[in-house]
Design a protein around this motif. Structure first.
Motif, PDB file in Angstrom:
ATOM      1  N   HIS A   1      58.784-114.072  -4.839  1.00  0.00           N
ATOM      2  CA  HIS A   1      58.843-114.380  -3.408  1.00  0.00           C
ATOM      3  C   HIS A   1      58.305-115.786  -3.137  1.00  0.00           C
ATOM      4  CE1 HIS A   1      57.798-113.900   0.942  1.00  0.00           C
ATOM      5  NE2 HIS A   1      58.941-113.226   0.917  1.00  0.00           N
TER       6      HIS A   1
ATOM      7  N   THR B   1      62.378-109.398  -4.495  1.00  0.00           N
ATOM      8  CA  THR B   1      62.922-109.348  -3.134  1.00  0.00           C
ATOM      9  C   THR B   1      64.451-109.344  -3.145  1.00  0.00           C
ATOM     10  OG1 THR B   1      60.985-110.598  -2.452  1.00  0.00           O
ATOM     11  CG2 THR B   1      62.793-110.477  -0.887  1.00  0.00           C
TER      12      THR B   1
ATOM     13  N   HIS C   1      54.240-102.155   5.920  1.00  0.00           N
ATOM     14  CA  HIS C   1      55.299-102.268   6.934  1.00  0.00           C
ATOM     15  C   HIS C   1      56.699-102.378   6.317  1.00  0.00           C
ATOM     16  CE1 HIS C   1      54.285-106.725   6.571  1.00  0.00           C
ATOM     17  NE2 HIS C   1      55.566-106.684   6.279  1.00  0.00           N
ATOM     18  N   LYS C   2      56.785-102.196   5.022  1.00  0.00           N
ATOM     19  CA  LYS C   2      58.113-102.162   4.415  1.00  0.00           C
ATOM     20  C   LYS C   2      58.511-100.717   4.105  1.00  0.00           C
ATOM     21  CE  LYS C   2      58.380-106.921   2.905  1.00  0.00           C
ATOM     22  NZ  LYS C   2      58.093-107.884   1.832  1.00  0.00           N
TER      23      LYS C   2
ATOM     24  N   CYS D   1      59.019-104.683  -6.377  1.00  0.00           N
ATOM     25  CA  CYS D   1      60.154-105.220  -7.082  1.00  0.00           C
ATOM     26  C   CYS D   1      60.508-106.607  -6.545  1.00  0.00           C
ATOM     27  CB  CYS D   1      61.336-104.269  -6.873  1.00  0.00           C
ATOM     28  SG  CYS D   1      61.617-103.896  -5.111  1.00  0.00           S
TER      29      CYS D   1
ATOM     30  N   ASP E   1      53.167-108.456  -7.512  1.00  0.00           N
ATOM     31  CA  ASP E   1      53.632-108.543  -6.129  1.00  0.00           C
ATOM     32  C   ASP E   1      54.452-107.294  -5.822  1.00  0.00           C
ATOM     33  OD1 ASP E   1      54.542-109.052  -3.645  1.00  0.00           O
ATOM     34  OD2 ASP E   1      55.341-111.052  -4.060  1.00  0.00           O
TER      35      ASP E   1
ATOM     36  N   ASN F   1      49.328-112.282  -0.917  1.00  0.00           N
ATOM     37  CA  ASN F   1      49.564-113.070  -2.130  1.00  0.00           C
ATOM     38  C   ASN F   1      48.623-114.277  -2.200  1.00  0.00           C
ATOM     39  OD1 ASN F   1      51.524-111.572  -3.454  1.00  0.00           O
ATOM     40  ND2 ASN F   1      53.247-112.635  -2.490  1.00  0.00           N
TER      41      ASN F   1
ATOM     42  N   ASP G   1      52.774-104.053   0.875  1.00  0.00           N
ATOM     43  CA  ASP G   1      53.067-104.011   2.318  1.00  0.00           C
ATOM     44  C   ASP G   1      53.261-102.573   2.777  1.00  0.00           C
ATOM     45  OD1 ASP G   1      53.062-106.744   2.408  1.00  0.00           O
ATOM     46  OD2 ASP G   1      55.107-106.966   3.153  1.00  0.00           O
TER      47      ASP G   1
ATOM     48  N   ALA H   1      54.770-106.087  -2.759  1.00  0.00           N
ATOM     49  CA  ALA H   1      54.909-106.064  -1.296  1.00  0.00           C
ATOM     50  C   ALA H   1      55.969-105.049  -0.890  1.00  0.00           C
ATOM     51  CB  ALA H   1      55.261-107.457  -0.777  1.00  0.00           C
ATOM     52  N   HIS H   2      57.116-105.132  -1.537  1.00  0.00           N
ATOM     53  CA  HIS H   2      58.172-104.187  -1.179  1.00  0.00           C
ATOM     54  C   HIS H   2      58.023-102.867  -1.938  1.00  0.00           C
ATOM     55  CE1 HIS H   2      62.107-102.998   0.383  1.00  0.00           C
ATOM     56  NE2 HIS H   2      62.306-102.455  -0.796  1.00  0.00           N
TER      57      HIS H   2
ATOM     58  N   GLN I   1      63.705-106.075   4.963  1.00  0.00           N
ATOM     59  CA  GLN I   1      62.833-105.063   4.364  1.00  0.00           C
ATOM     60  C   GLN I   1      61.828-104.482   5.350  1.00  0.00           C
ATOM     61  OE1 GLN I   1      62.379-108.455   1.600  1.00  0.00           O
ATOM     62  NE2 GLN I   1      61.682-106.882   0.225  1.00  0.00           N
TER      63      GLN I   1
ATOM     64  N   SER J   1      56.466-116.920  -1.027  1.00  0.00           N
ATOM     65  CA  SER J   1      55.082-117.039  -0.556  1.00  0.00           C
ATOM     66  C   SER J   1      54.131-117.431  -1.694  1.00  0.00           C
ATOM     67  CB  SER J   1      54.620-115.737   0.111  1.00  0.00           C
ATOM     68  OG  SER J   1      54.759-114.642  -0.760  1.00  0.00           O
TER      69      SER J   1
ATOM     70  N   GLY K   1      50.307-109.191   6.631  1.00  0.00           N
ATOM     71  CA  GLY K   1      51.499-109.470   5.846  1.00  0.00           C
ATOM     72  C   GLY K   1      51.234-109.739   4.373  1.00  0.00           C
ATOM     73  N   GLY K   2      52.320-109.569   3.599  1.00  0.00           N
ATOM     74  CA  GLY K   2      52.246-109.736   2.155  1.00  0.00           C
ATOM     75  C   GLY K   2      52.046-111.185   1.733  1.00  0.00           C
ATOM     76  N   SER K   3      52.505-112.112   2.555  1.00  0.00           N
ATOM     77  CA  SER K   3      52.345-113.522   2.182  1.00  0.00           C
ATOM     78  C   SER K   3      50.867-113.883   2.140  1.00  0.00           C
ATOM     79  CB  SER K   3      53.083-114.417   3.185  1.00  0.00           C
ATOM     80  OG  SER K   3      54.442-114.049   3.242  1.00  0.00           O
TER      81      SER K   3
HETATM   82  C1  LIG Z   1      58.470-109.166   1.687  1.00  0.00           C
HETATM   83  C2  LIG Z   1      57.848-109.716   0.478  1.00  0.00           C
HETATM   84  C3  LIG Z   1      56.743-110.578   0.576  1.00  0.00           C
HETATM   85  C4  LIG Z   1      56.250-111.126   1.877  1.00  0.00           C
HETATM   86  O1  LIG Z   1      55.632-110.162   2.662  1.00  0.00           O
HETATM   87  P1  LIG Z   1      55.446-110.404   4.247  1.00  0.00           P
HETATM   88  O2  LIG Z   1      54.764-109.166   4.675  1.00  0.00           O
HETATM   89  O3  LIG Z   1      56.814-110.573   4.796  1.00  0.00           O
HETATM   90  O4  LIG Z   1      54.624-111.623   4.410  1.00  0.00           O
HETATM   91  C5  LIG Z   1      56.129-110.966  -0.599  1.00  0.00           C
HETATM   92  N1  LIG Z   1      56.586-110.552  -1.786  1.00  0.00           N
HETATM   93  C6  LIG Z   1      57.654-109.746  -1.915  1.00  0.00           C
HETATM   94  C7  LIG Z   1      58.106-109.316  -3.281  1.00  0.00           C
HETATM   95  C8  LIG Z   1      58.332-109.304  -0.783  1.00  0.00           C
HETATM   96  O5  LIG Z   1      59.402-108.521  -0.914  1.00  0.00           O
END
Ligand SMILES: *Cc1c(COP(=O)(O)O)cnc(C)c1O
Length: 484
Positions: free
Chosen positions: A200, A257, A313-314, A255, A282, A167, A311, A284-285, A89, A202, A162-164
C-alpha cells in the motif's frame, strides 16, 4: 439563556428522529438497488444543488434547512449498501457502529488523556487486547499471572484513525528499535524498508514523512502476481548489507490491496526472526480473516511479526475510521513516539495510562466504542459469517466471470478482492469503469497488475450476488460494442 444556542435537547431529539428516518430510508433504498450507486457530477453543481452557493446561509433561512440539506447531501453520496458497490474496501457498517458514531459525536470525548474519556480508554484496552489475542499475542500488560505467558512479552497496540496512520506508527516503532536516536538526532541515510511493490502506498508515504525519502522503500522480490518470494529474500538482504545499508523493516501484505493475495507470512517471518529483522504485516484489509476458521490459514505465521496493521472499518463492519496498530511487544510501541507531551500530561504518569504517548493523534475519537458495540451486536460469529459469505461470493463470481467468453480473470481470489478484464486494451478497462460509474448502476475500481490494467472488484456486500454480476457483465459487453 444559551447565547450561542449550543444545545437544545428538544431540537436534538426532534431533528435526530428525522435524521434517523432519512438515513434508514437511504440505506433501505440502497439495499434494494434504488438510486444510483454513485451520482458523479461537477462539484459546482453539487454545491448549487445543496443550496450552498451562498454560504453560510442568511440568518432568516437557517431554520429547517437541515432536512433539505441532508436530502441533497445524501443524493450526492455514494451508496455503500447498494449491490452495485463493488469498488473499494470500506465496510458497509453495522448499525451498531453507526450508532456509536452518534454517541461519539454527542459526548465528544477526545480520549487521548484518561480524564477526557475514562470509559473510552477502557474500551480501547478491551478492543486492543481482543485483537492481540486473535493474533496469538499476549494482552497489553494484563497477563493475569498466566505462567504460560511468562516467556512472551506483553503485547501492545493503539487504535488509529485509519490503516495509513497504523502503518506509520509501526514503521516508527521499527526505526526506534534499530536507531533509537533518530527521534532526537534526525535520520541516518542508510536505513531501508523492504516491501513488495504491491504494498500500500501509505508505507512509501510514511517513509517520506519520516524523512527517509520514499526511495528508502526497496521493492522486494516477488512472483508475477506481486507476492513476496521468501526464498529470494536472503540474497536480496545480503546485497543490501553489502551496499552498506541496514534493513529497518520487512513488510508483507495480508492481503495486497490490488489483488487481495496474501504473502507467505510464515516463511518471511522465520527469515526475519533468524536475521533479527523487524517484520511488519500490513493486514489493513485482510487480517480480519483470522476470525474465520476456514480462512485463517492464509495468515499462518502472523504471530511471528513484530507489528500488524488491522483495519476494523474494512472487514469488521465498523464505520470509518477505525484501525489498529498492534505490537507483539508493547515496549516497542512505547518507543515509537518519544516525545514529551508534558504540557498535556503534566509530567509522566503511569505508563500506558494515557494513550497520547503512543499515538500520532493529539485528540482522538473513542474508536474502541465502534468495535465493542459492533462485537456486542453480532459477536465474532457475525463477523466470521460475513467474511465467509463475502469470500465464498467472490469465488463464485470468479468462476462466473472466468467462464464467460470475452473476459479474463487474473487469478483465483484468496479474499473478497478480484481482478478481471474485458478482452481488449488497457484503456478499454478504464473506459468501462468510467462509463459504468456514469450510468450509476455499478461502482468498480481498477488496478495495474503484472503489466496490465484490470477491473477490480471488492465484494463488500452480501447482496452482490451472481445475478448482479450477470447484469454487470452484460453492461460491460454493451460498452465494449459501443467503443469498438
Ligand atoms: C486500505 C489499506 C491501507 C490503508 O488503510 P486506511 O484505513 O485507508 O488508511 C493500508 N494497507 C492496506 C494493505 C490496505 O488495503
Amino acid at each position: 439563556m444559551d447565547p450561542g444556542q449550543l444545545w437544545s435537547s428538544v431540537e436534538y431529539q426532534r431533528q435526530g428522529r428525522r435524521v434517523l428516518e432519512l438515513l434508514a430510508e437511504f440505506v433501505d433504498q440502497s439495499r434494494q438497488g434504488d438510486g444510483a450507486v454513485v451520482a458523479v457530477s461537477q462539484i459546482e453543481d453539487l454545491i448549487s444543488g445543496m443550496g450552498l452557493d451562498d454560504f453560510p446561509p442568511p440568518e432568516s433561512e437557517k431554520a429547517d434547512r437541515v432536512e433539505q440539506l441532508l436530502n441533497s447531501f445524501l443524493s450526492g453520496s455514494t451508496r455503500l449498501h447498494h449491490p452495485g458497490y463493488i469498488a473499494h474496501q470500506v465496510a458497509l457498517p453495522h448499525y451498531a457502529s453507526a450508532l456509536a458514531d452518534l454517541v461519539i459525536g454527542t459526548i465528544n470525548n477526545g480520549m487521548s488523556v484518561y480524564e477526557m474519556g475514562p470509559a473510552a480508554c477502557a474500551l480501547e484496552v478491551v478492543a486492543v487486547d481482543w485483537l492481540l489475542s486473535i493474533v496469538g499475542w499476549q494482552p497489553s500488560g494484563r497477563n493475569r499471572g498466566n505462567p504460560a505467558a511468562e516467556s512472551e512479552p506483553a503485547g501492545g497496540g493503539v487504535l488509529t484513525h485509519g490503516g495509513s496512520l497504523a502503518n506509520l506508527t509501526a514503521l516508527l516503532a521499527a526505526r526506534a528499535r534499530i536507531c533509537p536516536n533518530a527521534w532526537t538526532e534526525g535520520v541516518p541515510d542508510d536505513l531501508v524498508v523492504i516491501a513488495p511493490e504491491s504494498a500500500h502506498y501509505s508505507l512509501s508515504r510514511a517513509l517520506g514523512i519520516m524523512g527517509h525519502g520514499t526511495s528508502a522503500l526497496l521493492a522486494a522480490p516477488t512472483d508475477e502476481l506481486g507476492r513476496l518470494q521468501p526464498d529470494r529474500l536472503r540474497q536480496f538482504c545480503d546485497l543490501i548489507s553489502e551496499s552498506g545499508r541496514r534493513v529497518m523493516a520487512v513488510c508483507a501484505n495480508a492481503c495486497a490491496t490490488a489483488t487481495g493475495l496474501y504473502d507467505p507470512l510464515q516463511e518471511v517471518g522465520r527469515f526475519c526472526r533468524e536475521r533479527g529483522l523487524w517484520f511488519h504485516v500490513d493486514g489493513a484489509h485482510g487480517a480480519s480473516a483470522l476470525l474465520s476458521s476456514r480462512h485463517a490459514h492464509l495468515l499462518t505465521g502472523v504471530e511471528l511479526a513484530d507489528s500488524i496493521t488491522w483495519d476494523a472499518h474494512k472487514l469488521m463492519q465498523t464505520s470509518t475510521l477505525c484501525a489498529a496498530s498492534l505490537f507483539r511487544d508493547r515496549t516497542a510501541l512505547e518507543r515509537a513516539f518519544q516525545q514529551d507531551a508534558t504540557y498535556v500530561t503534566e509530567g509522566r504518569r503511569e505508563e500506558g495510562f494515557d494513550v497520547i504517548s503512543h499515538q500520532f493523534e493529539c485528540t482522538k475519537a473513542p474508536l474502541g466504542l465502534k468495535i465493542v458495540l459492533t462485537l456486542t451486536a453480532i459477536g465474532e460469529r457475525g463477523i466470521r459469517r460475513n467474511i465467509d459469505a463475502l469470500w465464498d461470493a467472490t469465488r463464485r463470481i470468479h468462476d462466473r466471470i472466468g467462464a464467460r467468453p470475452g473476459f479474463e480473470v487474473l487469478c483465483r481470489p484468496e479474499s473478497n478482492i478480484l481482478c478481471f478484464r474485458r478482452d481488449g486494451e488497457d484503456r478499454l478497462q478504464t473506459e468501462i469503469r468510467k462509463r459504468l460509474m456514469n450510468e450509476g448502476r455499478f461502482l468498480l475500481s481498477q488496478a495495474d497488475v503484472a503489466g496490465r490494467r484490470w477491473l477490480r472488484l471488492t465484494v463488500m456486500n452480501p447482496l452482490t450476488d451472481l445475478s448482479v454480476i450477470d447484469q454487470l457483465l452484460t453492461s460491460i459487453e454493451c460498452i465494449g460494442e459501443e467503443t469498438s
